[in-house]
Motif scaffolding. Structure first.
Motif, PDB file in Angstrom:
ATOM      1  N   THR A  36       0.842  -1.198   0.000  1.00 54.23           N
ATOM      2  CA  THR A  36       0.000   0.000   0.000  1.00 54.23           C
ATOM      3  C   THR A  36       0.876   1.246   0.000  1.00 54.23           C
ATOM      4  OG1 THR A  36      -0.058   0.064   2.415  1.00 54.23           O
ATOM      5  CG2 THR A  36      -1.802  -1.204   1.301  1.00 54.23           C
ATOM      6  N   SER A  37       0.252   2.403  -0.047  1.00 51.80           N
ATOM      7  CA  SER A  37       1.009   3.666  -0.054  1.00 51.80           C
ATOM      8  C   SER A  37       1.827   3.854   1.214  1.00 51.80           C
ATOM      9  CB  SER A  37       0.076   4.853  -0.276  1.00 51.80           C
ATOM     10  OG  SER A  37      -0.868   4.916   0.771  1.00 51.80           O
ATOM     11  N   ASP A  38       1.406   3.238   2.325  1.00 51.58           N
ATOM     12  CA  ASP A  38       2.179   3.327   3.565  1.00 51.58           C
ATOM     13  C   ASP A  38       2.990   2.048   3.828  1.00 51.58           C
ATOM     14  OD1 ASP A  38      -0.032   1.774   4.101  1.00 51.58           O
ATOM     15  OD2 ASP A  38      -0.589   2.825   5.933  1.00 51.58           O
ATOM     16  N   ASN A  39       3.231   1.294   2.750  1.00 51.97           N
ATOM     17  CA  ASN A  39       4.064   0.083   2.761  1.00 51.97           C
ATOM     18  C   ASN A  39       3.542  -1.030   3.656  1.00 51.97           C
ATOM     19  OD1 ASN A  39       5.957   0.806   0.766  1.00 51.97           O
ATOM     20  ND2 ASN A  39       6.962   2.160   2.242  1.00 51.97           N
ATOM     21  N   LEU A  45      -3.918   1.255  -5.983  1.00 47.01           N
ATOM     22  CA  LEU A  45      -4.298   1.574  -7.353  1.00 47.01           C
ATOM     23  C   LEU A  45      -3.372   2.611  -7.971  1.00 47.01           C
ATOM     24  CD1 LEU A  45      -6.343   1.169  -9.653  1.00 47.01           C
ATOM     25  CD2 LEU A  45      -7.756   2.933  -8.576  1.00 47.01           C
ATOM     26  N   GLU A  46      -3.053   3.653  -7.237  1.00 43.43           N
ATOM     27  CA  GLU A  46      -2.193   4.717  -7.780  1.00 43.43           C
ATOM     28  C   GLU A  46      -0.785   4.214  -8.084  1.00 43.43           C
ATOM     29  OE1 GLU A  46      -3.304   7.667  -8.820  1.00 43.43           O
ATOM     30  OE2 GLU A  46      -5.277   6.933  -8.214  1.00 43.43           O
ATOM     31  N   LYS A  47      -0.255   3.334  -7.237  1.00 45.20           N
ATOM     32  CA  LYS A  47       1.065   2.746  -7.510  1.00 45.20           C
ATOM     33  C   LYS A  47       1.047   1.951  -8.816  1.00 45.20           C
ATOM     34  CE  LYS A  47       3.415   1.855  -3.124  1.00 45.20           C
ATOM     35  NZ  LYS A  47       3.974   0.787  -2.286  1.00 45.20           N
ATOM     36  N   ILE A  48      -0.032   1.228  -9.023  1.00 43.69           N
ATOM     37  CA  ILE A  48      -0.134   0.401 -10.229  1.00 43.69           C
ATOM     38  C   ILE A  48      -0.232   1.289 -11.469  1.00 43.69           C
ATOM     39  CG2 ILE A  48      -1.490  -1.366 -11.412  1.00 43.69           C
ATOM     40  CD1 ILE A  48      -2.437  -2.260  -8.556  1.00 43.69           C
TER      41      ILE A  48
END
Length: 129
Positions: A36-39, A45-48
Motif C-alpha cells: 500500500t502507499s504506507d508500505n 491503485l495509484e502505484k499500479i
C-alpha cells in the motif's frame, strides 16, 4: 520492448521479482507496484497506474499479480488509462516468478505483446485453479 509491471500485496515480493527479472533481462522496462502507499500489505491503485505509465510504450505492457485483489486493482488501473493505452496493456494470470522471468526474457529478445501472451500460455505457466 514490452514493459512489465509486478503487482503484489508485498512491496518486498514485488521488488524481489523485479530484481530477479532484471538479472535475466537487464534492458527490459520493469516496475514493481507492491504494498500500500504506507508500505503495509495490500495493493495500491495509484502505484499500479504509475508503474504502468513508467514502463508504457506502444509495444505494450504486461501486468502480473500475486493474488485476486491485485488482479482487480490492475484491471481498475488499466480502465483509468486512455483508450489507446488500454489496447496495449494486458493482465496475465501466470505463476508470478516463473511467468515474470519468461516474459522478461521474451521481451528482451523482441517478442511483441501478443507473442509473449501466446508463449506463456504454451508453457503452461497458468496458476492452478
Amino acid at each position: 520492448m514490452v514493459g512489465i509491471v509486478i503487482v503484489s500485496h508485498s512491496r518486498k515480493v514485488a521488488e524481489g521479482v523485479k530484481e530477479l527479472e532484471l538479472q535475466m533481462a537487464k534492458n527490459v522496462p520493469i516496475e514493481s507496484a507492491g504494498g500500500t502507499s504506507d508500505n503495509e500489505l495490500g495493493t495500491d491503485l495509484e502505484k499500479i497506474i504509475l508503474a504502468i505509465k513508467q514502463v508504457y510504450s506502444e509495444e505494450g505492457v504486461v501486468v502480473l499479480f500475486d493474488l485476486g485483489s491485485a488482479c482487480m486493482n490492475a484491471q481498475m488501473a488499466i480502465e483509468s488509462l486512455t483508450d489507446e493505452m488500454q489496447k496495449n496493456v494486458k493482465v496475465l494470470d501466470v505463476a508470478l516468478v516463473e511467468g515474470a522471468i519468461t516474459i522478461a526474457v521474451d521481451s528482451s529478445i523482441g517478442k511483441g505483446l501478443h507473442r509473449i501472451e501466446e508463449a506463456v500460455k504454451k508453457l503452461c505457466l497458468h496458476k492452478m485453479s
